[in-house]
Design a protein around this motif. Structure first.
Motif, short mmCIF file in Angstrom:
data_model
loop_
_atom_site.label_atom_id
_atom_site.label_comp_id
_atom_site.label_asym_id
_atom_site.label_seq_id
_atom_site.Cartn_x
_atom_site.Cartn_y
_atom_site.Cartn_z
N ASN A 68 43.23 22.23 13.21
CA ASN A 68 41.89 22.33 13.77
C ASN A 68 40.82 22.14 12.69
OD1 ASN A 68 40.29 23.08 16.28
ND2 ASN A 68 39.53 24.62 14.86
N ALA A 69 41.08 22.71 11.51
CA ALA A 69 40.13 22.57 10.40
C ALA A 69 40.02 21.11 9.97
CB ALA A 69 40.59 23.43 9.22
N LEU A 72 38.00 19.12 12.65
CA LEU A 72 36.56 19.37 12.57
C LEU A 72 35.94 18.61 11.41
CD1 LEU A 72 36.56 23.19 13.37
CD2 LEU A 72 35.45 21.40 14.72
N ARG A 73 36.65 18.48 10.31
CA ARG A 73 36.14 17.72 9.18
C ARG A 73 35.98 16.24 9.54
NH1 ARG A 73 40.22 18.43 4.63
NH2 ARG A 73 38.88 16.90 3.61
N ARG A 76 33.15 15.82 12.07
CA ARG A 76 31.87 15.98 11.37
C ARG A 76 31.52 14.69 10.62
NH1 ARG A 76 28.23 19.33 8.68
NH2 ARG A 76 28.05 19.03 6.43
N PRO A 132 29.78 19.35 14.08
CA PRO A 132 30.26 20.58 13.42
C PRO A 132 29.53 20.80 12.09
CG PRO A 132 32.10 19.27 14.22
CD PRO A 132 30.88 18.40 14.34
N GLY A 136 32.59 24.43 9.97
CA GLY A 136 33.40 24.13 11.14
C GLY A 136 32.84 24.64 12.45
#
Length: 219
Positions: A68-69, A72-73, A76, A132, A136
């Motif tokens: 998930n991290a 999100l990166r 973004r 995001p 995040g």
């Protein structure tokens, strides 16, 4: 650093999970990525071994905390790149997606943070999708589809679900870019059409198109 293929899969899983119940089916991913279900299954096993997803055969896949991290990166990077191209190079909203697809894998998080600062910490990209933050976090404003609006409802076009160049150009040519304020003058379910008035001009959309447009209450 994750490979381009891994980032594309993780981002797609994130998007499918976000629009559903938090789990993505193999068939959904195959359709979204334009590959065979067998190819998806093989990649999901690899992602599972890398602790980026939790994959259960015949059920679906979910992102782990690490997955998930990463998603999100990538999201973004993509959305800030789209907005940067619109704001600085005057590219139109139907032109930037494909460019951002390539650039999102090449730009560093450090550069993206500088772009974010340069643009004034924007909350949404050119299509209304939330951007995001560096930590995040993000919020999805409450909205509904244009097809759900009743006669007399005033609205502001806040987000577009279908971001294909053809649909975005259709909206632009119809006088319905992001941020447009208008009022619903007809919603004929039996006929499958929704008619809106924007600055005195009426435009009629099919319900299929109206369901791809998200709006917030307007004044």
């Amino acid at each position: 650093m994750a490979s381009l293929t891994v980032e594309n899969y993780i981002k797609t899983i994130f998007q499918v999970c976000l629009s559903g119940d938090g789990q993505a089916a193999t068939g959904q991913l195959a359709s979204a990525l334009g590959v065979s279900p067998g190819t998806v299954t093989s990649m999901l096993k690899t992602l599972s071994e890398s602790n980026l997803v939790t994959y259960t055969p015949y059920e679906g896949v979910r992102l782990t905390h690490a997955g998930n991290a990463l998603a999100l990166r990538v999201v973004r990077r993509h959305r800030l790149t789209e907005l940067f191209l619109v704001k600085t190079l005057n590219m139109t909203w139907d032109e930037v997606h494909e460019e951002a697809e390539h650039m999102e894998h090449a730009v560093s998080d450090r550069l993206i943070d500088r772009i974010d600062e340069f643009l004034g910490r924007p909350e949404a990209d050119p299509h209304g999708d939330p951007i995001p933050r560096s930590d995040g976090s993000f919020e999805i404003p409450a909205s509904r589809t244009l097809a759900e609006c009743g006669v007399g409802d005033k609205f502001r076009l806040s987000r577009v679900i279908d971001q294909s160049p053809e649909f975005l150009r259709f909206l632009s040519n119809s006088g319905l870019p992001l941020g447009t304020a208008g009022q619903v003058v007809a919603n004929r379910i039996e006929a499958g059409i929704v008619t809106v008035s924007v600055e005195g001009q009426e435009t009629t959309l099919g319900r299929a198109a109206a369901e791809k447009i998200l709006v917030t209450p307007g004044r």
